[in-house]
Design a protein around this motif. Structure first.
Motif, PDB file in Angstrom:
ATOM      1  N   ILE A  75     -16.244  -5.117  20.048  1.00  7.93           N
ATOM      2  CA  ILE A  75     -15.837  -5.985  21.297  1.00  7.93           C
ATOM      3  C   ILE A  75     -15.289  -7.095  20.748  1.00  7.93           C
ATOM      4  O   ILE A  75     -14.768  -7.787  21.562  1.00  7.93           O
ATOM      5  CB  ILE A  75     -17.244  -6.507  21.793  1.00  7.93           C
ATOM      6  N   ALA A  76     -14.918  -7.273  19.589  1.00 10.63           N
ATOM      7  CA  ALA A  76     -14.104  -8.620  18.963  1.00 10.63           C
ATOM      8  C   ALA A  76     -13.440  -8.270  17.627  1.00 10.63           C
ATOM      9  O   ALA A  76     -14.236  -7.478  16.816  1.00 10.63           O
ATOM     10  CB  ALA A  76     -14.811  -9.786  18.908  1.00 10.63           C
ATOM     11  N   VAL A  77     -12.302  -8.613  17.673  1.00 10.12           N
ATOM     12  CA  VAL A  77     -11.468  -8.454  16.096  1.00 10.12           C
ATOM     13  C   VAL A  77     -10.986 -10.154  15.847  1.00 10.12           C
ATOM     14  O   VAL A  77     -10.373 -10.769  16.788  1.00 10.12           O
ATOM     15  CB  VAL A  77     -10.286  -7.486  16.291  1.00 10.12           C
ATOM     16  N   ILE A  78     -11.469 -10.525  14.836  1.00 12.08           N
ATOM     17  CA  ILE A  78     -11.079 -11.984  14.378  1.00 12.08           C
ATOM     18  C   ILE A  78     -10.294 -11.827  13.190  1.00 12.08           C
ATOM     19  O   ILE A  78     -10.521 -11.096  11.982  1.00 12.08           O
ATOM     20  CB  ILE A  78     -12.362 -12.423  13.927  1.00 12.08           C
ATOM     21  N   ILE A  79      -8.916 -12.319  13.365  1.00  9.28           N
ATOM     22  CA  ILE A  79      -8.024 -12.317  12.100  1.00  9.28           C
ATOM     23  C   ILE A  79      -7.718 -13.897  12.012  1.00  9.28           C
ATOM     24  O   ILE A  79      -7.414 -14.633  12.556  1.00  9.28           O
ATOM     25  CB  ILE A  79      -6.559 -11.704  12.808  1.00  9.28           C
ATOM     26  N   ASP A  80      -8.084 -13.907  10.233  1.00 15.13           N
ATOM     27  CA  ASP A  80      -7.891 -15.117   9.848  1.00 15.13           C
ATOM     28  C   ASP A  80      -7.128 -15.297   8.465  1.00 15.13           C
ATOM     29  O   ASP A  80      -7.890 -14.532   7.445  1.00 15.13           O
ATOM     30  CB  ASP A  80      -9.418 -15.707   9.760  1.00 15.13           C
ATOM     31  N   PRO A  81      -6.392 -16.066   8.250  1.00 18.17           N
ATOM     32  CA  PRO A  81      -5.581 -16.588   9.351  1.00 18.17           C
ATOM     33  C   PRO A  81      -4.211 -16.081   9.629  1.00 18.17           C
ATOM     34  O   PRO A  81      -4.015 -15.020   8.787  1.00 18.17           O
ATOM     35  CB  PRO A  81      -5.178 -17.900   8.647  1.00 18.17           C
ATOM     36  N   ILE A  82      -3.478 -16.458  10.566  1.00 20.26           N
ATOM     37  CA  ILE A  82      -2.476 -15.420  11.050  1.00 20.26           C
ATOM     38  C   ILE A  82      -1.020 -15.778  10.046  1.00 20.26           C
ATOM     39  O   ILE A  82      -0.068 -14.846  10.306  1.00 20.26           O
ATOM     40  CB  ILE A  82      -2.013 -15.677  12.504  1.00 20.26           C
ATOM     41  N   HIS A  99      -4.612 -20.573  13.973  1.00 21.47           N
ATOM     42  CA  HIS A  99      -3.213 -21.200  13.589  1.00 21.47           C
ATOM     43  C   HIS A  99      -3.493 -22.546  13.341  1.00 21.47           C
ATOM     44  O   HIS A  99      -4.242 -23.342  13.806  1.00 21.47           O
ATOM     45  CB  HIS A  99      -2.219 -20.796  14.704  1.00 21.47           C
ATOM     46  N   HIS A 100      -2.443 -22.996  12.391  1.00 20.51           N
ATOM     47  CA  HIS A 100      -2.343 -24.471  12.013  1.00 20.51           C
ATOM     48  C   HIS A 100      -1.615 -25.392  13.027  1.00 20.51           C
ATOM     49  O   HIS A 100      -0.699 -24.967  13.788  1.00 20.51           O
ATOM     50  CB  HIS A 100      -1.946 -24.752  10.481  1.00 20.51           C
TER      51      HIS A 100
END
Length: 737
Positions: free
Chosen positions: A464-471, A507-508
């Motif tokens: 139910i969620a995809v977390i991408i760290d960092p872009i 994102h920074h």
């Protein structure tokens, strides 16, 4: 739908030693247009041992600007050398496919098209055929080029001479009508074995080259490798804006198509588009007919016993614009407009919430913040909150499976962080099986290449969620370019659409003070970053004054003493410790010396540790911009490694962001020392190196492109840094001593 392909894989089918110089350049232009590097072009060019010159690719690369050469050029070269694409009916994602919703313009299956008969004129009137053609294509005052003379090659093939170009269409029509059905009196006698030719675009009367064309009005579509009736059927099915359709007297039909280009550059682009659509729909076109001054078959003459005649005029769409809009329209995958009346009483169900009050499932969220904010820890906390169905920063999360894409940490560190956060939160890992981690440090690729790989792996996992760290590890293009960042963020839409899950990424912040900015203006790069997601969660640091820091460290020390009293000597605590005493570390220490003597050495170590953690913890404020929910009040919190805790007591309510300054101070910032500048440059170089790491290799060209500097500057920074080496255009990190 045909997906964009890995052009480097297609180049395995193209041998550079068999290409001429122009074709070699076109490969380079196509690679640059599709986002590849000069190193990719050079590596492929090395296969031509005889002509390869080191460094030549990089010199040419910088001069490539536009030109309209795309990856389709390489695809066609590969097809010409035996490569075959997957079946058009197959939608399985390949390893290197890029997900794209762009149409492939295919809507005709030639295998199911029935041929359409070509009917020869029942009454043969050469003059009528010629005048019909001239009246259809030309204005009376326009010069027409035509050829009746031929010469014969050694193998017996008849080829046209330059012919004539100094007569107008009006003059020719008048003379033909006076010729008593004998066009030879006007045009000259022609060889009946060879036939005759005519140029379909008007000329300036000075010659027959492309530069002599005065109007880029028509293009020639011809196929001589298919059944005539099938050619006729496909041409009509394509609804091309045809001015004249002519039978060549042999194996092909000549379609004179209206392109109505303003100049030669536009003509080339439109013809490329026209040919591409025709080819994809089963018409095997002769690509050598692209030139605007090209000869076509003249109607009204005979060719080896067969007649060249006009089959039809002004068929299909009325003009180029109408046809182009129609082609784009029937090929897009966009839904049709809906009338609100149909749904007013029966509205579709909204997507369920993922983070209640913030984000719905299937939507996108960006977390932005500066360094030291613990963004990665916050995303790990969110992963755990979703997995366990518990709160995250005060918001309730829906329980479900989550994929955490780790692009920055080594595998062991990432796994340990998850366990550390669980323990610091004090939560039992009851549903830790809901968390999958995809460790990609050192193996990250641009987002448009990562997206299909991600979807392929996640397709049946019900995340139910995809977390991408960092872009920044998967960022493609210039982050300040709105169009390039729009293409980048579109990849998140594709992941959401294909998986039905939310995509959350961080994102920074941009450089400089952030305190006076709105939350959506703090993220670095184009405003697309802030405006694209459905929810933007922004972190800004609060100013920890000395008074506040002391207050927190005193409280931490007193809490340790209190906890030991309640555990080992509550009677003493209840009788001797007053309300003011529990706020004074000195008083609590005195009480501990009297009531907790046996535990005092352990207590002092615990106090020292608690005071240190209190001094190093930082304060933060969460602000946000939401698309689906009302704006929330700012949330204040502490970051005490490795977790964030909401400030329930309201201690931080009146604290200002640490970077917010009074107006009179803004122009008097402290200048950076040479050492600080050098350190900042080192960190910038290391960031660029990490970002350019694809399969472990970093090139000089890639670093220069990412940093926006010249290759020479990159070389200087390698030397100044001291921790990297450079050899033959490749950059690497020196091993730790």
């Amino acid at each position: 739908m045909e997906h964009k392909l890995d052009l480097l894989a297609l180049l395995d089918y193209v041998d550079p030693s068999f290409l001429d110089y122009q074709e070699w350049l076109q490969v380079g232009m196509a690679l640059k247009h599709e986002g590849y590097t000069a190193s990719n072009w050079e590596d492929w060019s090395k296969r031509d041992v005889g002509r390869y010159r080191p460094g030549e690719c990089f010199k040419k690369w910088t001069g490539f600007e536009g030109g309209g050469i795309t990856g389709a050029t390489i695809t066609q070269m590969a097809k010409d050398n035996g490569w075959q694409s997957r079946s058009a009916d197959s939608h399985e994602l390949g390893w290197n496919d890029e997900i794209s919703h762009e149409s492939d313009y295919t809507f005709i299956d030639k295998n199911w098209i029935e041929g359409q008969e070509i009917k020869e004129p029942t009454v043969w009137n050469p003059v009528k055929e010629m005048t019909r053609y001239l009246e259809t294509l030309f204005e009376a005052s326009e010069n027409v080029g035509y050829v009746v003379g031929t010469w014969q090659t050694e193998d017996g093939k008849f080829l046209p001479t330059k012919g004539n170009w100094d007569r107008t269409a009006g003059e020719l029509i008048q003379l033909l009508n006076e010729a008593n059905e004998d066009p030879g009196q006007v045009l000259g006698d022609y060889n009946k074995e060879a036939g005759a030719w005519i140029r379909f675009n008007p000329l300036d009367g000075q010659g027959v080259k492309n530069e002599n064309v005065t109007e880029f009005r028509y293009a020639l579509v011809e196929s001589d490798t298919m059944d005539l009736e099938k050619q006729n059927a496909i041409i009509r099915e394509l609804d091309l804006p045809i001015a004249a359709l002519v039978y060549s007297g042999k194996k092909s039909i000549h379609a004179i198509v209206k392109v109505d280009a303003a100049n030669y550059d536009e003509y080339r682009k439109r013809v490329d588009y026209l040919y591409d659509v025709c080819k994809k729909n089963g018409l095997n076109i002769d690509s050598q007919n692209r030139n605007p001054s090209r000869l076509s078959r003249m109607p009204g003459v005979e060719r080896n016993g067969k007649k060249q005649f006009v089959i039809d005029t002004n068929i299909g769409k009325a003009n180029w614009e109408e046809w182009h809009e129609w082609i784009e329209g029937i090929n897009d995958d966009l839904p049709d407009p809906e009338n609100l009346t149909d749904y007013w009483q029966d509205m579709p169900q909204l997507a369920p919430p993922l983070i209640h009050g913030v984000l719905r499932q299937g939507h996108k969220m960006l977390m932005a913040g500066p360094s030291k904010a613990g963004k990665s820890f916050a995303l790990i906390e969110l992963s755990i909150g979703i997995a366990e169905g518990r709160d995250w920063l005060g918001w309730t999360c829906t329980k479900g499976k989550v994929l955490y894409v780790n692009l920055e940490l080594d595998r062991a560190s990432c796994l340990h962080r998850f366990k550390d956060v669980y323990e610091s939160l004090g939560w039992q890992p009851d549903h830790v099986n809901n968390i999958d981690i995809w460790n990609l440090r050192g193996k990250s690729v641009p987002m448009d290449k990562l997206a299909p790989k991600l979807i392929r792996r996640a397709a049946k996992k019900n995340y139910i969620a995809v977390i991408i760290d960092p872009i920044y590890k998967v960022l493609t293009g210039d982050e300040n370019s709105a169009d390039q960042m729009a293409h980048f963020t579109n990849q998140f839409d594709k992941v959401c659409t294909e998986l039905g899950s939310s995509v959350i990424y961080c994102h920074h912040h941009s450089k400089g003070s952030q305190g006076g900015k709105k939350s959506m203006d703090r993220a670095s790069g184009s405003g697309v970053f802030a405006r694209d997601p459905d929810a933007l969660i922004d972190l800004v640091e609060l100013d920890m004054t000395e008074t506040l820091t002391k207050q927190q460290s005193d409280r931490a020390a007193c809490d340790v003493y209190t906890s030991y009293f309640k555990k080992y000597n509550f009677d003493y605590f209840d009788e001797h410790v007053g309300q003011d005493d529990v706020l004074s570390p000195a008083q609590m220490k005195t009480h501990a010396e009297n009531g907790l003597k046996a535990h005092l050495p352990v207590i002092e170590k615990e106090v020292e540790k608690a005071v240190h953690l209190a001094k190093v913890k930082s304060a933060w404020r969460i602000e946000g911009t939401l698309r689906e929910y009302p704006k929330f009040d700012p949330i204040n919190m502490w970051f005490q490694y490795p977790i964030h805790k909401v400030d329930e007591a309201g201690i931080l309510k009146d604290i200002n962001p640490g970077e917010e300054q009074a107006p009179w101070k803004k122009n008097f910032g402290k200048k950076k020392s040479p050492q600080e500048k050098k350190q900042e440059q080192k960190e910038s170089f290391e960031l660029a190196y990490e970002s350019c790491t694809i399969d472990g290799a970093v090139t000089l060209e890639a670093m220069a492109e990412f940093m926006g500097v010249s290759p020479k500057t990159v070389r200087n920074r390698v030397t100044n840094h001291g921790g990297f080496w450079i050899t033959n255009g490749e950059i690497g990190r020196k091993p730790d001593k």
